[in-house]
Every structure is written in structure tokens, then in C-alpha cells.
Design a protein around this motif. Structure first.
Motif, PDB file in Angstrom:
ATOM      1  N   MET A   1       0.892  -1.157  -0.039  1.00 41.55           N
ATOM      2  CA  MET A   1       0.128   0.110   0.041  1.00 41.55           C
ATOM      3  C   MET A   1       0.712   1.193  -0.029  1.00 41.55           C
ATOM      4  SD  MET A   1      -3.133   0.206   0.027  1.00 41.55           S
ATOM      5  CE  MET A   1      -4.229   1.965  -0.372  1.00 41.55           C
ATOM      6  N   THR A   2       0.529   2.139  -1.015  1.00 41.19           N
ATOM      7  CA  THR A   2       1.396   3.234  -1.123  1.00 41.19           C
ATOM      8  C   THR A   2       0.527   4.510  -1.172  1.00 41.19           C
ATOM      9  OG1 THR A   2       1.224   3.115  -3.364  1.00 41.19           O
ATOM     10  CG2 THR A   2       3.234   2.160  -2.534  1.00 41.19           C
ATOM     11  N   ASP A   3       0.996   5.639  -0.923  1.00 37.04           N
ATOM     12  CA  ASP A   3       0.106   6.868  -0.608  1.00 37.04           C
ATOM     13  C   ASP A   3       0.485   7.837  -1.939  1.00 37.04           C
ATOM     14  OD1 ASP A   3       2.712   7.397  -0.129  1.00 37.04           O
ATOM     15  OD2 ASP A   3       2.504   9.114   1.410  1.00 37.04           O
ATOM     16  N   TYR A   4       0.554   7.290  -2.998  1.00 32.25           N
ATOM     17  CA  TYR A   4       0.599   7.655  -4.145  1.00 32.25           C
ATOM     18  C   TYR A   4       0.026   6.664  -5.342  1.00 32.25           C
ATOM     19  CZ  TYR A   4       4.971   5.399  -4.770  1.00 32.25           C
ATOM     20  OH  TYR A   4       6.106   4.466  -4.752  1.00 32.25           O
ATOM     21  N   TYR A   5      -0.261   7.280  -6.615  1.00 30.20           N
ATOM     22  CA  TYR A   5      -0.621   6.373  -7.692  1.00 30.20           C
ATOM     23  C   TYR A   5       0.598   6.483  -8.799  1.00 30.20           C
ATOM     24  CZ  TYR A   5      -5.065   6.936  -5.282  1.00 30.20           C
ATOM     25  OH  TYR A   5      -6.067   6.872  -4.337  1.00 30.20           O
ATOM     26  N   THR A   6       0.392   5.037  -9.553  1.00 28.50           N
ATOM     27  CA  THR A   6       1.408   5.260 -10.461  1.00 28.50           C
ATOM     28  C   THR A   6       0.745   5.809 -11.704  1.00 28.50           C
ATOM     29  OG1 THR A   6       0.730   2.837 -11.316  1.00 28.50           O
ATOM     30  CG2 THR A   6       2.524   3.171  -9.691  1.00 28.50           C
ATOM     31  N   PRO A   7       1.513   6.136 -12.732  1.00 26.08           N
ATOM     32  CA  PRO A   7       0.801   6.631 -14.229  1.00 26.08           C
ATOM     33  C   PRO A   7      -0.110   5.692 -14.705  1.00 26.08           C
ATOM     34  CG  PRO A   7       3.081   7.083 -14.210  1.00 26.08           C
ATOM     35  CD  PRO A   7       2.872   6.101 -12.831  1.00 26.08           C
ATOM     36  N   GLY A   8       0.353   4.427 -14.687  1.00 30.83           N
ATOM     37  CA  GLY A   8      -1.051   3.576 -14.979  1.00 30.83           C
ATOM     38  C   GLY A   8      -2.161   3.202 -14.322  1.00 30.83           C
ATOM     39  N   GLU A   9      -2.077   3.392 -13.109  1.00 32.20           N
ATOM     40  CA  GLU A   9      -3.250   3.312 -12.143  1.00 32.20           C
ATOM     41  C   GLU A   9      -3.939   4.417 -12.696  1.00 32.20           C
ATOM     42  OE1 GLU A   9      -1.261   1.343  -8.307  1.00 32.20           O
ATOM     43  OE2 GLU A   9      -1.735   3.437  -8.430  1.00 32.20           O
ATOM     44  N   VAL A  10      -3.338   5.668 -12.610  1.00 28.84           N
ATOM     45  CA  VAL A  10      -4.107   6.908 -12.864  1.00 28.84           C
ATOM     46  C   VAL A  10      -4.926   7.002 -14.273  1.00 28.84           C
ATOM     47  CG1 VAL A  10      -3.956   9.344 -13.217  1.00 28.84           C
ATOM     48  CG2 VAL A  10      -2.589   8.280 -11.352  1.00 28.84           C
ATOM     49  N   ALA A  11      -4.210   6.588 -15.212  1.00 25.71           N
ATOM     50  CA  ALA A  11      -4.660   6.608 -16.575  1.00 25.71           C
ATOM     51  C   ALA A  11      -5.837   5.514 -16.639  1.00 25.71           C
ATOM     52  CB  ALA A  11      -3.539   5.992 -17.477  1.00 25.71           C
ATOM     53  N   ARG A  12      -5.621   4.318 -15.862  1.00 30.14           N
ATOM     54  CA  ARG A  12      -6.847   3.325 -16.163  1.00 30.14           C
ATOM     55  C   ARG A  12      -8.110   3.833 -15.181  1.00 30.14           C
ATOM     56  NH1 ARG A  12      -2.745  -0.371 -15.989  1.00 30.14           N
ATOM     57  NH2 ARG A  12      -2.814  -0.023 -13.752  1.00 30.14           N
ATOM     58  N   ARG A  13      -7.879   4.646 -14.138  1.00 28.83           N
ATOM     59  CA  ARG A  13      -8.971   5.007 -13.316  1.00 28.83           C
ATOM     60  C   ARG A  13      -9.745   6.301 -13.989  1.00 28.83           C
ATOM     61  NH1 ARG A  13      -8.827   3.189  -7.980  1.00 28.83           N
ATOM     62  NH2 ARG A  13      -6.597   2.316  -7.721  1.00 28.83           N
ATOM     63  N   HIS A  14      -9.109   6.761 -14.892  1.00 30.03           N
ATOM     64  CA  HIS A  14      -9.595   8.097 -15.505  1.00 30.03           C
ATOM     65  C   HIS A  14      -9.820   7.931 -16.903  1.00 30.03           C
ATOM     66  CE1 HIS A  14      -8.014  10.092 -11.870  1.00 30.03           C
ATOM     67  NE2 HIS A  14      -9.120  11.008 -12.169  1.00 30.03           N
ATOM     68  N   GLY A  15      -9.488   6.654 -17.575  1.00 23.43           N
ATOM     69  CA  GLY A  15      -9.954   6.522 -18.703  1.00 23.43           C
ATOM     70  C   GLY A  15      -9.123   7.258 -19.740  1.00 23.43           C
ATOM     71  N   LEU A  16      -7.721   7.511 -19.111  1.00 30.00           N
ATOM     72  CA  LEU A  16      -7.187   8.696 -20.270  1.00 30.00           C
ATOM     73  C   LEU A  16      -5.821   7.678 -20.667  1.00 30.00           C
ATOM     74  CD1 LEU A  16      -7.026  11.737 -17.931  1.00 30.00           C
ATOM     75  CD2 LEU A  16      -8.380  11.530 -20.260  1.00 30.00           C
ATOM     76  N   SER A  17      -5.199   7.992 -21.686  1.00 28.50           N
ATOM     77  CA  SER A  17      -3.766   7.321 -21.938  1.00 28.50           C
ATOM     78  C   SER A  17      -2.821   8.215 -21.455  1.00 28.50           C
ATOM     79  CB  SER A  17      -3.758   7.541 -23.409  1.00 28.50           C
ATOM     80  OG  SER A  17      -3.360   8.779 -23.949  1.00 28.50           O
ATOM     81  N   LEU A  18      -1.513   7.285 -21.236  1.00 27.83           N
ATOM     82  CA  LEU A  18      -0.473   7.839 -20.462  1.00 27.83           C
ATOM     83  C   LEU A  18      -0.077   9.047 -21.326  1.00 27.83           C
ATOM     84  CD1 LEU A  18       1.613   4.520 -19.670  1.00 27.83           C
ATOM     85  CD2 LEU A  18       0.533   5.965 -18.315  1.00 27.83           C
ATOM     86  N   ASP A  19       0.041   8.901 -22.577  1.00 27.27           N
ATOM     87  CA  ASP A  19       0.250  10.356 -23.365  1.00 27.27           C
ATOM     88  C   ASP A  19      -0.557  11.426 -23.037  1.00 27.27           C
ATOM     89  OD1 ASP A  19       2.553   9.662 -25.079  1.00 27.27           O
ATOM     90  OD2 ASP A  19       1.265   8.317 -26.191  1.00 27.27           O
TER      91      ASP A  19
END
Lengths: 132, 132
Positions: A1-19
Motif C-alpha cells: 500500500m502506497t500513498d500515491y498512484y502510478t501513471p498506469g493506475e491514474v490512466a486506467r482510473r480516469h480512462g486516459l492514455s499515458l500520453d
DNA sequence: CTGAAGGGTGGAGTGCACTCCAGGTCAAGT
DNA sequence: ACTTGACCTGGAGTGCACTCCACCCTTCAG
């Protein structure tokens, strides 16, 4: 458990691409995102929160340029809250207008559908008469 | 009094530029528009009618490509009316979904506005306390 | 030790819907 | 005869919001 999100997580959660995520950052929609020692981005809760708002505004067609202005207000500190409210209130009004326009157009489209259905119904009864 | 419209009239009436009008024609959204001996376009009532529909669909974000398909159905004759209905019904459904999404997002934006107003109200009462 | 996963960068490319431009024609008014 | 205004054409250019690419690095399971 971390107190931050990785790029992949954020992208998936928001339905955005890494780009897109990186693009938003470059365009100044997100503040300086933290980095891991390896240079990887670490999104904090506050970044994710901002991203939620960005997505909300983007999904309602606020242009990137306007979003950048808003993001700059956020970065400038709490004394810009009145201006932020102004931006959001104006956008809310535009949204109301846009929704009203869509509704009007939808009405027209439905009338067209009804018209076409009328034509079909008429053709059908013509055929019946023929068959008599 | 003539039984056709000039490009300028049509453009003004629909709030489109002459370039856009020609663009739509090139893209196959309008059928073969008639010409005067001088080569100038003459828009008939049926062209204007089609243009009304085109504008309605464009203003509700139907892509040009889809509009072209629809226009081809129109040109193909009355036997394509069922397909035309299909296209319009689908678009109507998408429109309903889009309006619902905009409403949801608008709700979120309003919550944000309320949140900001709350922050302001709190700061104001802090100041009052100081002044006491 | 290796290779796959998941990231990083700068910069080029894409798709859409226009929008603009140069150079030309034509009709009407003065 | 001349100017003005409305229109024509083919083709280039624009603005926006991504999206892709080549190449590089690190971490970690097997």
C-alpha cells in the motif's frame, strides 16, 4: 500500500492514455507531479483530485487553454478562489445553454424521425390498397 | 423574387461561411447544387431543407463522415427511409446519453462551486472573529 | 542473466473540420 | 470604361487535442 498512484493506475482510473496524462501536465493542467528516484511520476491524492476536475471540465468541452488558466489560478493560492468561482459559474452557464441547444436540436431530429415514419406508414397503406 | 437562394443568402440564413457551404458540398453532404449560366450556385428549397438537417446533426456533433453516409441514403431514394430512420434513432440515443453526461458533469461542477463558496464563507467568519 | 513490464524523453504525426488564399469570371451601377 | 461586389476554383494552411514513435532506463520474476 502506497500513498500515491502510478501513471498506469491514474490512466486506467480516469480512462486516459499515458500520453494524454503527460500532455495535460506539459500543458500546465496539472502541477509539477512528483517523481520517484527512477524518474517515474507519482500522483498524489491532490493530483488525482485536480485531474477529476480537469476531466469534468474537458468532458464538458472546456478548451485546454481555459483549463490552463484555471489551473494557474489554483496554483496561485487561495486568494484566487473568487476568480475560480467566476470561471466555473461561467462554464456552468455555457453548459446550461449547450444542453438547451442539444435538446432543441433533438426535438427537431425527432420530428424528422416522425416524418419519415409517416412516409413509411403511408406507403404501407398504399400497398394495402393495391392488394385490394 | 426568385425560387432559389444565392450562396450569400444561404450562408447568412444558416450562420455558415461560404467556405463551409462549399466544403459541405465537396464532402457530399449536399447533392449536386444547381448552377446559374455564370457558374454560380443556386440553392433550391430542397437544398436548404437538407442543409437544415445537416446543421441540426452537425450541431449535435454528428461527424461529417456519418453525415455523408446519411446524405448518400437520401440521394439513393425513398427505399432507404428505414435506414435513415435507423441512423437518426441511433443519433437520438447518443444525444440523450450525451445530455445525461453533461448534466452529471454539471452537477459535479456545481458542487465544486458550492465547495469554493463554503471556503470563502469560512474565511469571512474567520476575519470577523479577528475583528472582535 | 535475461527479458518483460512499466515507465521516461523530445519531437513528429494524425484526424477533424474547417478556413484562407491567389487568381479569375461575371453583372450591374456610375 | 471602370469599379465594385458576389461568386468561382484548386489547393494550401490552421487550430485543436491528442497520439505515436524511437530509443532509453529501471525493476523484478523466473
Amino acid at each position: 500500500m502506497t500513498d500515491y498512484y502510478t501513471p498506469g493506475e491514474v490512466a486506467r482510473r480516469h480512462g486516459l492514455s499515458l500520453d494524454t496524462l503527460r500532455y495535460y501536465e506539459r500543458e500546465g493542467l496539472l502541477a509539477q507531479v512528483e517523481r520517484s528516484p527512477a524518474g517515474h511520476r507519482r500522483y498524489r491524492a491532490s493530483d488525482v483530485e485536480m485531474l477529476d476536475l480537469v476531466r469534468c471540465l474537458r468532458d464538458t468541452d472546456m478548451p485546454i487553454a481555459r483549463l490552463r488558466e484555471f489551473a494557474e489560478l489554483v496554483r496561485a493560492g487561495d486568494h484566487t478562489i473568487p476568480q475560480r468561482i467566476e470561471v466555473l459559474v461561467e462554464h456552468d452557464a455555457q453548459l446550461t445553454a449547450r444542453i438547451a441547444e442539444l435538446r432543441r436540436r433533438q426535438e427537431a431530429i425527432r420530428h424528422k424521425i416522425d416524418y419519415y415514419r409517416g412516409v413509411l406508414a403511408e406507403n404501407r397503406s398504399d400497398t394495402e390498397e393495391e392488394g385490394r
